[in-house]
Design a protein around this motif. Structure first.
Motif, PDB file in Angstrom:
ATOM      1  N   SER A  80     -29.533 -20.636 -14.618  1.00  0.00           N
ATOM      2  CA  SER A  80     -30.131 -19.810 -15.493  1.00  0.00           C
ATOM      3  C   SER A  80     -29.014 -18.781 -15.905  1.00  0.00           C
ATOM      4  CB  SER A  80     -31.436 -19.415 -14.826  1.00  0.00           C
ATOM      5  OG  SER A  80     -31.842 -18.199 -15.588  1.00  0.00           O
ATOM      6  N   PHE A  83     -25.653 -20.083 -17.978  1.00  0.00           N
ATOM      7  CA  PHE A  83     -25.533 -20.538 -19.187  1.00  0.00           C
ATOM      8  C   PHE A  83     -26.345 -19.622 -20.232  1.00  0.00           C
ATOM      9  CE2 PHE A  83     -25.403 -24.672 -16.784  1.00  0.00           C
ATOM     10  CZ  PHE A  83     -23.819 -24.832 -17.120  1.00  0.00           C
ATOM     11  N   SER A  84     -26.972 -18.405 -19.688  1.00  0.00           N
ATOM     12  CA  SER A  84     -27.513 -17.562 -20.422  1.00  0.00           C
ATOM     13  C   SER A  84     -26.323 -16.523 -20.981  1.00  0.00           C
ATOM     14  CB  SER A  84     -28.507 -16.598 -19.757  1.00  0.00           C
ATOM     15  OG  SER A  84     -29.823 -17.381 -19.467  1.00  0.00           O
ATOM     16  N   TYR A  87     -23.750 -18.176 -23.401  1.00  0.00           N
ATOM     17  CA  TYR A  87     -24.483 -18.845 -24.572  1.00  0.00           C
ATOM     18  C   TYR A  87     -23.547 -19.464 -25.643  1.00  0.00           C
ATOM     19  CZ  TYR A  87     -28.764 -19.597 -27.529  1.00  0.00           C
ATOM     20  OH  TYR A  87     -29.425 -20.075 -28.311  1.00  0.00           O
ATOM     21  N   ILE A  88     -22.833 -18.820 -26.189  1.00  0.00           N
ATOM     22  CA  ILE A  88     -21.864 -19.236 -27.451  1.00  0.00           C
ATOM     23  C   ILE A  88     -20.638 -20.225 -26.832  1.00  0.00           C
ATOM     24  CG2 ILE A  88     -20.458 -18.509 -29.284  1.00  0.00           C
ATOM     25  CD1 ILE A  88     -21.755 -15.840 -29.425  1.00  0.00           C
ATOM     26  N   ILE A  91     -22.699 -23.591 -26.126  1.00  0.00           N
ATOM     27  CA  ILE A  91     -23.259 -24.489 -27.351  1.00  0.00           C
ATOM     28  C   ILE A  91     -22.143 -24.719 -28.063  1.00  0.00           C
ATOM     29  CG2 ILE A  91     -24.746 -24.175 -29.530  1.00  0.00           C
ATOM     30  CD1 ILE A  91     -26.799 -23.867 -27.300  1.00  0.00           C
ATOM     31  N   LEU A  95     -21.480 -28.721 -29.125  1.00  0.00           N
ATOM     32  CA  LEU A  95     -21.144 -29.303 -30.550  1.00  0.00           C
ATOM     33  C   LEU A  95     -20.038 -29.855 -30.626  1.00  0.00           C
ATOM     34  CD1 LEU A  95     -22.965 -26.831 -32.441  1.00  0.00           C
ATOM     35  CD2 LEU A  95     -24.202 -29.013 -31.594  1.00  0.00           C
TER      36      LEU A  95
ATOM     37  N   GLN B  14     -35.785 -24.765 -32.109  1.00  0.00           N
ATOM     38  CA  GLN B  14     -34.539 -25.305 -31.817  1.00  0.00           C
ATOM     39  C   GLN B  14     -34.687 -26.777 -30.782  1.00  0.00           C
ATOM     40  OE1 GLN B  14     -30.686 -24.197 -28.913  1.00  0.00           O
ATOM     41  NE2 GLN B  14     -30.898 -22.738 -30.802  1.00  0.00           N
ATOM     42  N   THR B  82     -29.260 -22.019 -21.482  1.00  0.00           N
ATOM     43  CA  THR B  82     -29.006 -21.064 -22.499  1.00  0.00           C
ATOM     44  C   THR B  82     -30.243 -20.336 -22.937  1.00  0.00           C
ATOM     45  OG1 THR B  82     -29.113 -22.871 -24.276  1.00  0.00           O
ATOM     46  CG2 THR B  82     -26.934 -22.145 -23.136  1.00  0.00           C
ATOM     47  N   ASN B  83     -31.590 -21.280 -23.359  1.00  0.00           N
ATOM     48  CA  ASN B  83     -32.523 -20.594 -24.174  1.00  0.00           C
ATOM     49  C   ASN B  83     -33.644 -20.643 -23.044  1.00  0.00           C
ATOM     50  OD1 ASN B  83     -31.494 -20.628 -26.461  1.00  0.00           O
ATOM     51  ND2 ASN B  83     -31.804 -22.628 -27.116  1.00  0.00           N
ATOM     52  N   GLN B 405     -32.581 -13.798 -25.214  1.00  0.00           N
ATOM     53  CA  GLN B 405     -31.328 -13.879 -25.787  1.00  0.00           C
ATOM     54  C   GLN B 405     -31.645 -13.007 -27.028  1.00  0.00           C
ATOM     55  OE1 GLN B 405     -28.617 -14.933 -24.991  1.00  0.00           O
ATOM     56  NE2 GLN B 405     -29.008 -16.699 -23.403  1.00  0.00           N
ATOM     57  N   PHE B 409     -28.007 -14.840 -31.428  1.00  0.00           N
ATOM     58  CA  PHE B 409     -27.541 -15.825 -30.798  1.00  0.00           C
ATOM     59  C   PHE B 409     -28.388 -17.082 -31.069  1.00  0.00           C
ATOM     60  CE2 PHE B 409     -25.004 -13.951 -27.161  1.00  0.00           C
ATOM     61  CZ  PHE B 409     -24.247 -13.101 -28.018  1.00  0.00           C
ATOM     62  N   VAL B 410     -29.752 -17.088 -30.941  1.00  0.00           N
ATOM     63  CA  VAL B 410     -30.375 -17.955 -31.021  1.00  0.00           C
ATOM     64  C   VAL B 410     -30.515 -18.528 -32.368  1.00  0.00           C
ATOM     65  CG1 VAL B 410     -32.852 -19.098 -30.601  1.00  0.00           C
ATOM     66  CG2 VAL B 410     -32.145 -17.084 -29.276  1.00  0.00           C
ATOM     67  N   SER B 413     -27.163 -20.273 -32.928  1.00  0.00           N
ATOM     68  CA  SER B 413     -27.182 -21.935 -32.330  1.00  0.00           C
ATOM     69  C   SER B 413     -27.864 -22.695 -32.998  1.00  0.00           C
ATOM     70  CB  SER B 413     -27.325 -21.697 -30.798  1.00  0.00           C
ATOM     71  OG  SER B 413     -28.663 -21.203 -30.791  1.00  0.00           O
TER      72      SER B 413
END
Lengths: 332, 448
Positions: A80, A83-84, A87-88, A91, A95, B14, B82-83, B405, B409-410, B413
Motif C-alpha cells: 500500500s 505503490f502510493s 505512483y508515477i 503507472i 503502460l 479509472q 497506487t489508487n 493521492q 496524479f490521478v 494517470s
C-alpha cells in the motif's frame, strides 16, 4: 502447523525476494533484447531478435504479477505505501510494458511502415519500463516516508539523483543481459555484434554496480554496517570476482551460454548484497519484516501454495524454454 | 450520499475503465482457449483439415488477446496499491492470497504453455501440443475461479475476523474462497465468456456466409456458435436467476435497485415487473413507470404475491445509484433474451434445413457479434455499481478505500491509461476485423 509461526515472516520475505530476482533476470533479459533492438538496422536481424524472445516474454512477465500479488498478500502495508509513493513510475512502467506487449505481438503481421512504429514502441517501451524499475528500486532503497501505514511524502522522491542513477545502471545491466542472450541464441553477424556489445556493457555494468554500492554505503550508515558486519560479504565479493573472470574468459571459449549465466550470477550476487544491507528492513528507513507482516493465517496459506506450486511452475516453464532451445532461425 | 471528492471519483472511473477493458479481453481469452481446445480435439478425432485451419486462425487472435490481457491485468493489480492503498492495507491479507493463487495456478499455466501452443507444433508433436492447449484452457478457467473468488468475497465477505486496527484477518480459507456469492458468479461469468465468444465467432462467420454460403470454415464456425447460443443461452438465464436469488439474500439494496423498487407493495399486490422507469435518487421514486403487475414476484419469489426489501427500508447513504443499476440490468436481460431467441431460431432452421442460407438470421448474427460482451459488461455494471457505496460489502466504504493521492496524479494517470488503452483497443479491433476478413475460405479437406 508444520512450521513455527516465528519463521513465517522471514520465509514470506524470502518468497518475495525469490520472485523479484527471478523477474529481474528473466524479464530483464527480454527487456534488454528490446533495448538492443535500437542498435540494429537490418530487418532480418531485428526479426530474429524478436523471435528469440517471443515464446517466453509473457511467462517472464508473469513473475512481476506474482510479485505484486505476493506483496499484497504477505506485506499489505508495504504494498500500500510503496505503490502510493511510486505512483508515477509504477503507472508509467505498466503502460510501457503494454506498449511493448502490443509491439511484440503485432510485429509479425504488420506492414513495413507499421513495423517502424511498432519497433519504436518496442524500444521505447523496453527502455522506459527498465528506467522505471530502476527508479522504483532506487527510491525504495533511499527511503519511503510513511506514518501509520500511509505514505506521507510528496510523491516525487523518485526524481532524485540516486534513483536516476539506479535507472541508468539498470538500463545498462538489462542491455548486458540481452546481449548475452543474443550471444547464446543467435549466430553469424548478429552474434558477433552482440559479443562486442556484451564486453563493453559488461565493464559499464560493473562500474555502475560499484557506484551504487559505494553511494549507498557512504550515504547510509545502517546499510554500511550491515554489509561490513556480515560474514557473507567477503565470500560474495570473491564469488563476484570469479564470475567476472568467467564472463570475460567465456568469450575466448566455445561455451556460448556462459556469458549469460555469468551475468545472471552478477545480478544474483548484487541482489544478495542488497538483501544483506536491508535486512530486516522491508520498507526503509524503519519498517521491518516482522512489523509489516500480514497475519500468520494469510502467510501460512500462501507459503504452502508457494512451496508446492513454484517448483511445479519452474519445471514446466523450463520445459517451455527447452522446447525452443538452440539457435533461432529465420523460419519461425 | 457522501460529498464528492474529485480524486476519489477519478480513481473510481479509472478502475471502472481499466477493468471494463480488461474483462472483455479476459472473457474473450477464456472463451477462445476453450474453443481452441474443442477445435483441436475435433481435429485429432475426426482428422478434418477444416478444424486445424480454424485452430490456426483463431490461435493468432488468441495470442494477441492473452498478451494484451496480461498487460492490462497487470495494471489493475498495481492499481490496488497506487489508487486503493487503504483497501489494500485493510483487506490485502485476504484478497492478496486469492490473487496470488490466481497467478500461481493460472497465469503461469497459460503463459508457460502458450509458447508451445503458438510455435511448438513441429517441435513437440500433436499429442503434447494438445495437452498444452488443454493446460491453457484449464488455466484460463482457474484464473476466473480465483479472481472471481476475490471479487465475490468483497460482495459477500465470509470466513474472517476483524483486527483492532480494522484489518481483515483470515480465519477459514474454505469459507473465504467459497463465499456465498462465489459459485453463482463463477457459473454466470464462465457462461457469459463462452456466450460472448460464441456470438463474436458466429458474427464473423455470418459475415462470410452472407457473401458466400458455401464458405466451408465459416459454416463450421457458425454452426458451433449457434449450438452454443441454443444450449448455453437458456442455461445462462437459469444461472442468472439463481444469482439473483443470492443477491436477494445477501445484497438486498442491490436487488431493490435492479428492480427500481422504492417502496414495498401493499400486501397481496406482489412485485411488478418494471419494464421502464426513470429513477429519481433525490425524491426516491420513479417517473414514467411502465410495469406489469405480479410478474416481479414470479421471478423474484417464484410465487404470485411475494415481495422483496425495498430501497426505502435502507438509509439514503447505504443505497447504490439506482438508475445506472436499473438500466444496465435491463440491457443485459434484453440482450440475453435476444441470444436465446437466436438460438431457438437456429434450431428451427436446422430442423427445416437452410441454416446457412437464411439471410435475416445471418444479418442478425453479424449485428449481434458484440452483443454477448455488451451484456456481460452491463452485468458487471449491475453488480459493481450495485454494491456501492461499499468496497467490502457492509464493512468498508468506498470513500474510505482509496490512497490519498493528489488530484493531478490521478488525473494524469487516468488520461494516460485512457489514451494508451484506446490505442491498443483500436489497433486490436482493426487487427481482428482485418483477420476475420481474411478467414481462409477453401480448405484442403481430404475427407469431405
Amino acid at each position: 502447523m508444520f512450521m513455527s509461526e516465528a519463521l513465517l515472516p522471514d520465509l514470506a520475505a524470502a518468497a518475495i525476494a525469490f520472485t523479484i530476482i527471478l523477474y529481474v533476470i528473466l524479464d530483464g533479459t527480454d527487456l534488454g533484447v528490446g533495448i538492443l533492438l535500437a542498435t540494429r538496422d537490418d530487418p532480418d536481424e531485428k526479426k530474429l531478435m524478436v523471435n528469440s524472445i517471443l515464446p517466453i516474454w509473457d511467462g517472464n512477465e508473469t513473475w512481476l504479477v506474482l510479485g505484486g500479488g505476493g506483496l499484497l498478500a504477505l506485506f499489505p502495508v508495504v504494498y500500500s505505501v510503496l505503490f502510493s509513493a511510486l505512483y508515477i513510475p509504477v503507472i508509467t512502467m505498466l503502460l510501457a510494458l503494454i506498449a511493448r506487449a502490443v509491439a511484440l505481438e503485432f510485429r509479425a503481421d504488420a506492414s513495413a511502415q507499421m513495423k517502424r512504429w511498432l519497433d519504436i514502441s518496442l524500444v521505447a517501451g523496453s527502455l522506459i519500463a527498465t528506467l522505471c524499475q530502476g527508479l522504483i528500486m532506487g527510491c525504495f532503497v533511499q527511503r519511503v516516508e510513511h506514518e501509520e501505514g500511509r505514505f506521507s511524502g510528496h510523491g516525487w522522491e523518485w526524481l532524485g539523483a540516486f534513483p536516476l542513477t539506479c535507472g541508468m545502471v539498470l538500463i545498462i545491466g538489462y542491455a548486458l543481459l540481452g546481449s548475452c542472450w543474443l550471444v547464446w541464441r543467435t549466430e553469424g553477424r548478429l552474434q558477433t555484434a552482440a559479443k562486442g556489445q556484451a564486453r563493453t556493457l559488461g565493464w559499464l555494468t560493473l562500474l555502475g554496480m560499484t557506484a551504487i554500492l559505494l553511494w549507498t554505503s557512504l550515504s547510509n550508515p545502517t546499510y554500511r554496517d550491515h554489509l561490513l558486519g556480515s560474514s557473507l560479504s567477503l565470500p560474495l565479493l570473491v564469488l563476484h570476482g570469479v564470475l567476472v573472470a568467467g564472463f570475460y574468459w567465456a568469450f575466448s571459449s566455445r561455451l556460448e551460454f556462459l556469458p549469460l549465466f555469468a551475468v545472471l550470477g552478477w545480478f544474483g550476487v548484487a541482489f544478495v548484497a542488497a538483501i544483506i544491507a536491508l535486512y530486516p528492513l522491508i520498507l526503509p528507513p524503519s519498517l521491518t519484516i516482522g512489523q509489516a507482516s500480514s497475519p500468520a493465517s494469510s502467510q501460512a496459506f500462501m507459503l504452502a501454495g508457494f512451496a508446492v506450486l513454484v517448483p511445479v511452475t519452474l519445471v514446466y516453464n523450463t520445459w517451455g524454454f527447452w522446447v525452443f532451445r538452440g539457435k533461432v532461425t529465420a523460419g519461425k | 450520499m457522501e460529498p464528492l471528492d474529485p480524486a476519489l471519483m477519478l480513481a473510481r472511473y479509472q478502475f471502472a475503465f481499466t477493468i471494463s477493458f480488461h474483462i472483455v479481453l479476459a472473457a474473450f481469452s477464456i472463451g477462445l482457449a476453450n474453443y481452441l481446445m474443442v477445435l483441436e480435439a475435433l481435429w485429432l478425432w475426426r482428422k478434418r483439415q477444416v478444424y486445424r485451419d480454424l485452430y490456426t486462425f483463431w490461435l493468432k487472435i488468441f495470442a494477441w488477446t492473452v498478451a494484451v490481457g496480461t498487460a492490462s491485468g497487470l495494471v489493475m493489480e498495481f492499481q490496488f496499491g497506487t489508487n486503493w492503498g487503504a483497501l489494500a492495507h485493510r483487506a490485502g491479507a485476504i484478497l492478496g492470497p486469492l490473487m496470488f493463487y490466481e497467478v500461481m495456478v493460472a497465469f503461469f499455466l497459460e503463459a508457460g504453455f502458450i509458447g508451445v501452443m503458438l510455435f511448438g507444433m513441429n517441435k513437440v508433436g500433436p499429442r503434447l501440443h494438445f495437452l498444452s492447449t488443454c493446460a491453457v484452457a484449464v488455466g484460463s478457467l482457474f484464473s476466473a475461479f480465483w479472481i472471481l473468488s476475490a471479487n465475490s468475497w468483497m460482495h459477500t465477505p465470509a470466513g474472517f475476523s476483524m483486527a483492532e486496527d480494522g484489518r481483515f484477518v483470515a480465519q477459514d480459507w474454505l469459507q473465504i474462497i467459497f463465499n456465498p456469492s462465489f459459485p453463482y458468479r463463477m457459473v454466470h461469468m464462465s457462461l457469459a465468456a463462452f456466450l460472448g465468444t460464441a456470438m463474436l465467432v458466429g458474427g464473423a462467420a455470418a459475415w462470410h456466409l452472407v457473401r458466400n454460403s458455401r464458405h466451408a470454415s465459416a459454416r463450421v464456425m457458425f454452426s458451433m456458435a449457434l449450438w452454443m447460443a441454443a444450449l448455453v443461452g437458456p442455461l445462462q438465464i437459469v444461472a442468472g436467476d439463481l444469482h439473483g436469488e443470492n443477491t436477494r439474500d445477501y445484497q438486498p439494496q442491490k436487488l431493490a435497485a435492479i428492480e427500481g423498487s422504492w417502496q414495498r407493495p401493499e400486501a397481496g399486490k406482489g412485485e411488478p415487473l418494471r419494464l421502464f422507469a426513470i429513477p429519481d435518487q433525490t425524491l426516491r421514486r420513479n417517473d414514467f413507470e411502465l410495469a406489469i403487475p405480479h410478474l416481479g414476484s414470479l421471478y423474484l419469489r417464484h410465487d404470485w404475491t411475494g415481495t422483496i426489501q425495498s430501497l426505502d427500508e435502507f438509509a439514503a447513504q447505504d443505497i447504490p445509484p439506482v438508475a445506472v443499476v436499473f438500466y444496465a440490468f435491463r440491457i443485459m436481460v434484453g440482450i440475453g433474451l435476444l441470444i436465446v431467441a437466436l438460438g431457438i431460431a437456429s434450431l428451427l432452421l436446422r430442423w427445416r434445413g437452410g441454416l446457412f442460407e437464411c439471410r435475416w438470421l445471418l444479418r442478425c448474427s453479424v449485428l449481434m457479434a458484440p452483443a454477448g460482451f455488451v451484456a456481460m459488461l452491463c452485468g458487471w455494471i449491475v453488480t459493481e455499481v450495485g454494491r456501492q457505496p461499499f468496497t467490502v460489502y457492509g464493512l468498508m466504504r468506498t470513500v474510505h478505500s482509496h490512497s490519498q493521492q493528489p488530484l493531478s496524479f490521478v488525473a494524469g494517470s487516468t488520461l494516460a491509461i485512457m489514451v494508451m488503452y484506446g490505442l491498443v483497443f483500436g489497433l486490436g479491433l482493426l487487427y481482428l476485423v482485418r483477420a476475420v476478413r481474411q478467414l481462409p475460405a477453401e480448405t484442403t479437406d481430404a475427407n469431405q
